[in-house]
Design an enzyme around this catalytic site. Structure first.
Site, mmCIF file in Angstrom:
data_model
loop_
_atom_site.group_PDB
_atom_site.id
_atom_site.type_symbol
_atom_site.label_atom_id
_atom_site.label_comp_id
_atom_site.label_asym_id
_atom_site.label_seq_id
_atom_site.Cartn_x
_atom_site.Cartn_y
_atom_site.Cartn_z
ATOM 1 N N GLY A 250 10.925 134.805 129.666
ATOM 2 C CA GLY A 250 11.537 135.874 129.365
ATOM 3 C C GLY A 250 12.899 135.978 129.954
ATOM 4 N N SER A 251 13.334 137.167 130.416
ATOM 5 C CA SER A 251 14.667 137.494 130.914
ATOM 6 C C SER A 251 14.615 137.237 132.491
ATOM 7 C CB SER A 251 14.745 138.879 131.005
ATOM 8 O OG SER A 251 13.884 139.777 131.434
ATOM 9 N N GLY A 255 11.587 137.532 135.666
ATOM 10 C CA GLY A 255 11.264 136.291 136.535
ATOM 11 C C GLY A 255 11.391 136.870 137.956
ATOM 12 N N GLU A 272 10.582 130.103 132.999
ATOM 13 C CA GLU A 272 11.514 129.794 131.715
ATOM 14 C C GLU A 272 12.147 130.997 131.293
ATOM 15 O OE1 GLU A 272 11.424 126.787 130.479
ATOM 16 O OE2 GLU A 272 9.827 125.659 131.284
ATOM 17 N N CYS A 306 17.097 130.993 124.018
ATOM 18 C CA CYS A 306 17.437 130.968 125.512
ATOM 19 C C CYS A 306 18.458 130.086 125.391
ATOM 20 C CB CYS A 306 16.357 130.672 125.981
ATOM 21 S SG CYS A 306 15.534 129.405 125.440
#
Ligand code: NAD
Length: 526
Positions: A250-251, A255, A272, A306
């Site tokens: 995700g963003s 994270g 990720e 991404c």
């Protein structure tokens, strides 16, 4: 002349509303009606913006229980031989093959990505299953020479426990499969918290898995569990002592919230996160190929990958040749219903995404950038859907770009915005390339061997993915996938990414009668 556009869903599917089609797809995939009606999570399709389901979410107590059940399943599953575990994933691959068009179509409806990308995502699931089946017979450790006589050293790899998977909206099913296929052959159980924007494809994937599990027979209950909910359910995975590894996609903001909590309990993390991917176009580049690669990387999935190309660094000798051609492509690309065969750019996921894009473009405009595209289209057909023409933002037009513009260029705006920069010296291009907080994917377009090799070398691209003469997006499953810096440092999918899903034991066996100590240490108790 206005650019060509396509009509929205309602006009091309005769006698069927999109909601009815979703119900038909879910029924075919074996998802019970109770799983997507009467719940508290409202699901919309970005194609028309209309509501297609109300999915029940899980409460905290039930989630805790589900995690405990997954742990119990792990204790059993770890005793099943790895090649036998591979058989489950082989069956999963077969079920996915049979449902590729159905699940692919559902991915398109729920995310708005074009049909070939929706189906491509399911193909990626099939590919990782094939990979994991082979892997199930190759989870091998090293034999290491011992410094002591009549001793043997070796490594053994053991299952880890329950693997938590948190996934983003833009790859609603592939990310689960990258993690789950590996985790399950490695002897783990999995608990999945999908994006709250894509619960239907998650329910469908779970139903397909359940079918494979039934064919396999005798699977411990809760081996692969789906928990539908918002970020608080994700936090439960992050904080659960029964989950030794969380793979979170995700963003970067997500994270930042997740990483310290995992670190606080010494859990493993595969992060990720966001990317800000660039391509350098050198003077010798094959411009026809480059143009096509840029188009897919920058506009594919409506700029919501991404690995989407977000920065183009073009040599000044070819700038005036490449950029006008690129503008032409941007102006003519077909935007519309992602289910139509000619469409290349579908809708943004939602209004929030649209607003974030417009804000970035307005700021770039204020900072003096030249902008092509970026406008909303197809509003009349359906005011609740958000279709945009991808935007080119020419930073290169300014000799000394405004600091606000530089700030924007360094930020991942998750929408189809491509910042165009210019260079004259290759080393400046490399510096510009690496001068962002993120480090996911990168490309160089050149026929010059020295430039290509330097780009791939230790002094070149600082990203987890570095390509030559192909775009930044569209990775194959065989390589390890992930990026550096604010992208999180995680690696999943192919290569030796499986090692993160297992724990390694180093074993030393003495088959002699003496007890020599390492490093010649003497400790004689006589
Ligand atoms: P997001 O961060 O909004 O949400 C991703 C997931 O994290 C969702 O399931 C959400 O519920 C969960 N979540 C959010 N906050 C959390 C928290 N504090 N604790 C636990 N879970 C939490 O991302 P999105 O909008 O769905 O996806 C777009 C972003 O994902 C982009 O930044 C994109 O670059 C990134 N992405 C990265 C990769 C990669 O492999 N590097 C792949 C796909 C998407």
């Amino acid at each position: 002349m206005p650019p060509p556009t396509r009509n929205l869903y309602a006009s091309h599917e005769q006698n069927m509303t999109i909601k009815h089609e979703v119900e038909a797809l879910l029924t075919r995939l074996g998802v019970p009606v109770t799983a997507y009606t009467g719940g508290d999570l409202t699901t919309r399709t970005p194609i028309t913006g209309e509501i297609i389901a109300h999915v029940p979410t899980i409460n905290a107590a039930d989630a805790t229980q589900a995690i405990a059940q997954a742990h119990a399943a792990f204790l059993e599953w770890r005793t099943v031989p790895a090649p036998k575990r591979g058989e489950l994933i082989r069956l999963l691959g077969e079920e996915l093959r049979a449902e590729l068009p159905t699940l692919g179509r559902l991915v398109t409806i729920e995310t708005g990505k074009i049909l070939s990308e929706g189906q491509g995502e399911v193909q990626e699931m099939i590919d990782i299953c094939t990979f994991a089946v082979g892997l199930s017979r190759q989870l091998a450790g090293l034999t290491v020479p011992s410094e002591r006589p009549r001793h043997r050293m070796m490594e053994t790899w053991h299952p880890l426990g329950v693997v938590g998977i948190i996934s983003a909206f833009n790859f609603p099913v592939a990310v689960w499969s990258w993690n789950a296929a590996l985790a399950l052959v490695c002897g783990n159980a999995v608990v999945w918290k999908p994006s709250e924007k894509t619960p239907l494809t998650a329910l469908a994937t779970q139903a397909i898995f359940d079918r494979a599990a039934e064919k396999f027979g005798n699977i411990p209950k809760g081996l692969a569990t789906l928990l539908i909910g918002d970020a608080t359910v994700g936090q439960q995975l992050v904080d659960s002592p029964l989950i030794p590894l969380v793979s979170a996609t995700g963003s970067t903001a997500m994270g930042r919230a997740v990483a310290p909590r995992l670190a606080a309990r010494f859990a493993r993390a595969i992060l990720e996160l966001g990317g800000n991917n660039a391509a350098i176009v050198a003077p010798t580049a094959d411009l026809d190929l480059t143009l096509r690669a840029i188009a897919f990387s920058a506009m594919g999935t409506a700029g919501q990958r991404c690995t989407t190309l977000r920065r183009l660094i073009v040599h000044d000798s070819i700038y005036d040749q490449l950029i006008p051609q690129l503008k032409k492509v941007y102006g003519s690309v077909v935007i519309g219903d992602p289910g139509e065969p000619n469409t290349l750019v579908g809708p943004l996921i939602d209004e929030r995404s649209f607003n974030v894009m417009q804000k970035a473009l307005a700021e770039a405009r204020t900072a003096g950038a030249t902008i092509t595209g970026g406008d909303r289209v197809l509003t009349q057909e359906n005011p609740e859907a958000f279709y945009v023409r991808p935007a080119l933002v020419e930073v290169a037009a300014q000799t000394n770009p405004h600091p606000e513009l530089i700030k924007l260029v360094k930020h991942e705006t998750f929408a189809p915005i491509l910042y165009v920069l210019k260079y004259s010296d290759f080393h400046d291009a490399l510096r510009l390339h690496n001068d962002v907080p993120q480090g996911l994917s990168s490309s160089i377009f050149t026929m010059n061997l020295r430039e290509a090799e330097q780009f791939l070398s230790a002094t070149g691209s600082d990203c987890g993915i570095a390509n030559v003469n192909i775009g930044t997006s569209g990775a194959e499953i065989g390589g390890a996938f992930g990026g550096e810096k604010e992208t999180g440092g995680g690696r999943e999918s192919g290569s030796d990414a499986w090692k993160q899903y297992m724990r390694r034991a180093t074993n030393t066996i003495n088959y002699g009668t003496d007890l020599p100590l390492a490093q010649g240490v003497s400790f004689d108790i006589d």
